[in-house]
Design a protein around this motif. Structure first.
Motif, PDB file in Angstrom:
ATOM      1  N   ALA A  48       0.486  -1.257  -0.012  1.00  0.00           N
ATOM      2  CA  ALA A  48       0.120   0.051  -0.444  1.00  0.00           C
ATOM      3  C   ALA A  48       0.933   1.322  -0.043  1.00  0.00           C
ATOM      4  CB  ALA A  48      -0.453  -0.710   1.214  1.00  0.00           C
ATOM      5  N   VAL A  52       0.657   4.591  -3.253  1.00  0.00           N
ATOM      6  CA  VAL A  52       0.072   5.696  -2.226  1.00  0.00           C
ATOM      7  C   VAL A  52       2.162   5.937  -2.915  1.00  0.00           C
ATOM      8  CG1 VAL A  52       0.818   7.282  -0.461  1.00  0.00           C
ATOM      9  CG2 VAL A  52      -1.053   5.653  -0.545  1.00  0.00           C
ATOM     10  N   ASP A  53       2.951   5.800  -3.002  1.00  0.00           N
ATOM     11  CA  ASP A  53       4.140   6.793  -3.383  1.00  0.00           C
ATOM     12  C   ASP A  53       3.895   6.868  -4.469  1.00  0.00           C
ATOM     13  OD1 ASP A  53       6.867   8.664  -2.272  1.00  0.00           O
ATOM     14  OD2 ASP A  53       7.705   6.351  -3.364  1.00  0.00           O
ATOM     15  N   ARG A  56       1.320   9.729  -5.266  1.00  0.00           N
ATOM     16  CA  ARG A  56       2.082  10.781  -4.860  1.00  0.00           C
ATOM     17  C   ARG A  56       2.945  11.260  -5.865  1.00  0.00           C
ATOM     18  NH1 ARG A  56       4.487  10.020   0.395  1.00  0.00           N
ATOM     19  NH2 ARG A  56       6.359  10.387  -0.549  1.00  0.00           N
ATOM     20  N   THR A  81      -1.206   0.885 -10.535  1.00  0.00           N
ATOM     21  CA  THR A  81      -0.717   1.360  -9.562  1.00  0.00           C
ATOM     22  C   THR A  81      -2.278   1.138  -8.460  1.00  0.00           C
ATOM     23  OG1 THR A  81       0.397   2.142  -9.960  1.00  0.00           O
ATOM     24  CG2 THR A  81      -0.553   3.458  -7.224  1.00  0.00           C
ATOM     25  N   LEU A  85      -2.672  -0.512  -4.796  1.00  0.00           N
ATOM     26  CA  LEU A  85      -3.102  -0.388  -3.680  1.00  0.00           C
ATOM     27  C   LEU A  85      -4.126  -0.824  -3.082  1.00  0.00           C
ATOM     28  CD1 LEU A  85      -3.518   2.083  -1.343  1.00  0.00           C
ATOM     29  CD2 LEU A  85      -4.936   2.761  -2.583  1.00  0.00           C
TER      30      LEU A  85
END
Length: 154
Positions: A48, A52-53, A56, A81, A85
């Protein structure tokens, strides 16, 4: 076990499970153990975090994917992605475990050979880095496949 009487359906289910285990010669994993919960949290949490990276730094991630020849990177990078997640959170929380582990396995199967094609790189240092990432992803794929199998029994 009496066919009629005070035996509950739970004891019938237990008998069925015991019979299944005797026939198959194996017991299902103990997914309620502390060590399994910790493994789920660590594995799913790292996945996860990776997702998230990626979100971002989406522009950079899309750019890198484009440089590696990934098809329709503007669309596929956010989609895969998102699956990472979903899979990471699903494994950590052990919700829809087969679907979550399948999403993670699909993520690693689809991106690893495209993004970490060490065999196509001439520079030895870059080749080494990509091989490390490739092998790391294979290890993570192995973990996802293990969780996929355990999720089948749960």
């Amino acid at each position: 076990m009496a066919l009629l009487g005070d035996d509950s359906t739970e004891s019938v289910a237990e008998t069925v499970q015991e019979t299944r285990e005797a026939v198959q010669g194996e017991t299902p994993p103990k997914t309620s153990s502390t060590s399994f919960k910790l493994a789920r949290l660590l594995f799913g949490g790292v996945l996860a975090f990776m997702a998230v990276d990626n979100f971002r730094n989406l522009e950079e991630t899309v750019g890198y994917a484009e440089s590696k020849g990934a098809p329709m990177a503007e669309t596929t990078v956010p989609a895969v992605t998102g699956s990472l997640l979903f899979g990471g959170l699903g494994i950590a929380a052990w919700k829809l475990p087969r679907l979550a582990a399948g999403a993670v396995a699909t993520f690693f199967l689809s991106i690893t050979p495209v993004m970490h094609d060490f065999w196509a790189i001439d520079d030895e240092e870059q080749k080494q880095q990509q091989m490390i990432h490739f092998l790391k992803n294979l290890a993570l794929l192995g973990g996802a496949l293990a969780f996929l199998r355990i999720g089948e029994d749960d």
